[in-house]
Design a protein around this motif. Structure first.
Motif, short mmCIF file in Angstrom:
data_model
loop_
_atom_site.label_atom_id
_atom_site.label_comp_id
_atom_site.label_asym_id
_atom_site.label_seq_id
_atom_site.Cartn_x
_atom_site.Cartn_y
_atom_site.Cartn_z
N TRP A 95 0.83 -1.21 0.00
CA TRP A 95 0.00 0.00 0.00
C TRP A 95 0.86 1.26 0.00
CZ3 TRP A 95 -4.75 -0.76 -1.35
CH2 TRP A 95 -5.35 -1.97 -1.09
N SER A 96 2.13 1.09 0.26
CA SER A 96 3.05 2.24 0.23
C SER A 96 4.37 1.76 -0.37
CB SER A 96 3.24 2.78 1.65
OG SER A 96 3.88 1.81 2.45
N LEU A 97 5.44 2.44 -0.09
CA LEU A 97 6.75 2.04 -0.61
C LEU A 97 7.14 0.68 -0.04
CD1 LEU A 97 8.64 5.43 -0.21
CD2 LEU A 97 7.57 4.52 -2.27
N MET A 104 16.87 2.06 -2.75
CA MET A 104 16.12 2.19 -4.01
C MET A 104 15.47 3.56 -4.13
SD MET A 104 14.25 -1.46 -4.61
CE MET A 104 12.86 -0.88 -3.70
N TYR A 105 14.92 4.04 -3.05
CA TYR A 105 14.24 5.33 -3.06
C TYR A 105 15.17 6.35 -2.40
CZ TYR A 105 10.32 2.06 -3.43
OH TYR A 105 9.49 1.04 -3.80
N THR A 106 15.48 7.41 -3.12
CA THR A 106 16.39 8.42 -2.60
C THR A 106 15.78 9.80 -2.77
OG1 THR A 106 18.31 7.06 -3.18
CG2 THR A 106 18.71 9.39 -2.79
N LEU A 107 15.83 10.59 -1.73
CA LEU A 107 15.36 11.96 -1.78
C LEU A 107 16.55 12.86 -1.47
CD1 LEU A 107 12.15 13.48 -0.62
CD2 LEU A 107 14.24 14.45 0.30
N ILE A 108 16.84 13.78 -2.37
CA ILE A 108 17.94 14.73 -2.15
C ILE A 108 17.34 16.13 -2.11
CG2 ILE A 108 20.08 15.69 -3.07
CD1 ILE A 108 20.58 12.98 -4.38
N ALA A 109 17.58 16.83 -1.03
CA ALA A 109 17.01 18.17 -0.84
C ALA A 109 18.13 19.21 -0.81
CB ALA A 109 16.22 18.22 0.47
N ASN A 110 17.88 20.34 -1.48
CA ASN A 110 18.77 21.49 -1.39
C ASN A 110 18.34 22.27 -0.16
OD1 ASN A 110 20.00 20.86 -3.82
ND2 ASN A 110 18.50 21.99 -4.98
N TYR A 133 10.30 5.19 6.93
CA TYR A 133 10.02 5.03 5.51
C TYR A 133 11.29 4.52 4.82
CZ TYR A 133 5.49 7.33 5.59
OH TYR A 133 4.18 7.62 5.82
N PRO A 134 11.17 3.66 3.82
CA PRO A 134 12.35 3.10 3.16
C PRO A 134 12.97 4.07 2.15
CG PRO A 134 10.40 2.18 2.17
CD PRO A 134 9.94 3.07 3.30
N ILE A 135 13.38 5.22 2.63
CA ILE A 135 13.93 6.27 1.77
C ILE A 135 15.31 6.65 2.30
CG2 ILE A 135 13.63 8.60 0.89
CD1 ILE A 135 10.63 8.29 1.40
N ARG A 136 16.28 6.73 1.40
CA ARG A 136 17.59 7.27 1.76
C ARG A 136 17.53 8.78 1.55
NH1 ARG A 136 23.08 6.07 -1.50
NH2 ARG A 136 21.67 6.68 -3.18
N PHE A 137 17.84 9.50 2.58
CA PHE A 137 17.77 10.96 2.54
C PHE A 137 19.16 11.56 2.39
CE2 PHE A 137 13.88 9.82 4.72
CZ PHE A 137 12.95 10.62 4.08
N GLY A 138 19.26 12.53 1.50
CA GLY A 138 20.50 13.25 1.32
C GLY A 138 20.22 14.74 1.26
#
Length: 150
Positions: A95-97, A104-110, A133-138
């Motif tokens: 139902w979600s990631l 696999m899922y990557t979020l990069i924020a300025n 959440y299964p997200i790699r944050f950068g």
């Protein structure tokens, strides 16, 4: 869809090759490139940020090491060690990631840490990380010209 993306890249390369074969002057090339970049700017963006000179582009290729500072690593960090590593998890309905111990899922924020928006962004990233959440944050640390340090 990955295949649609590849088709679009092929179309863009073909158009670029056609423009190159026309041997236009540098001034005309700059006008075309500025117009193409301006078209890609969303309508809800501040007009001052939409100027071509203010668009942030980040080189994350091999020559741009240490530009992105990753806050977590799903494959190596201890808090994700109970997650399955197998990509077979992707075959099951979700139902979600999908929770897989892969980046696999990557979020990069300025992020400009000197602004309220930057501090808020870091706070929001930390809240999402706490929810597992299964997200790699950068983050890419930027400093706007209007920031004031006092």
């Amino acid at each position: 869809n990955l295949f649609d993306l590849l088709l679009e890249v092929q179309k863009e390369l073909a158009l670029t090759n056609k423009l190159t074969s026309l041997q236009l002057s540098r001034k005309v090339n700059k006008l075309i490139s500025d117009a193409a970049i301006a078209v890609g700017v969303p309508k809800n963006v501040d007009p001052q940020l939409a100027q071509v000179g203010n668009i942030i582009r980040i080189d994350v290729s091999k020559g741009g090491k240490n530009v992105v500072h990753f806050l977590n690593n799903l494959e190596k960090d201890r808090e994700y060690s109970s997650w399955p590593r197998s990509l077979k998890q992707l075959l099951y309905p979700a139902w979600s990631l999908h929770t897989v111990r892969r980046n696999m899922y990557t979020l990069i924020a300025n992020v400009d840490l000197l602004t309220m928006q930057g501090a808020s962004m870091i706070s929001q990233i930390k809240m999402v990380m706490a929810q597992q959440y299964p997200i790699r944050f950068g983050v890419v640390l930027v400093c706007s010209k209007t920031s004031k340090t006092e």
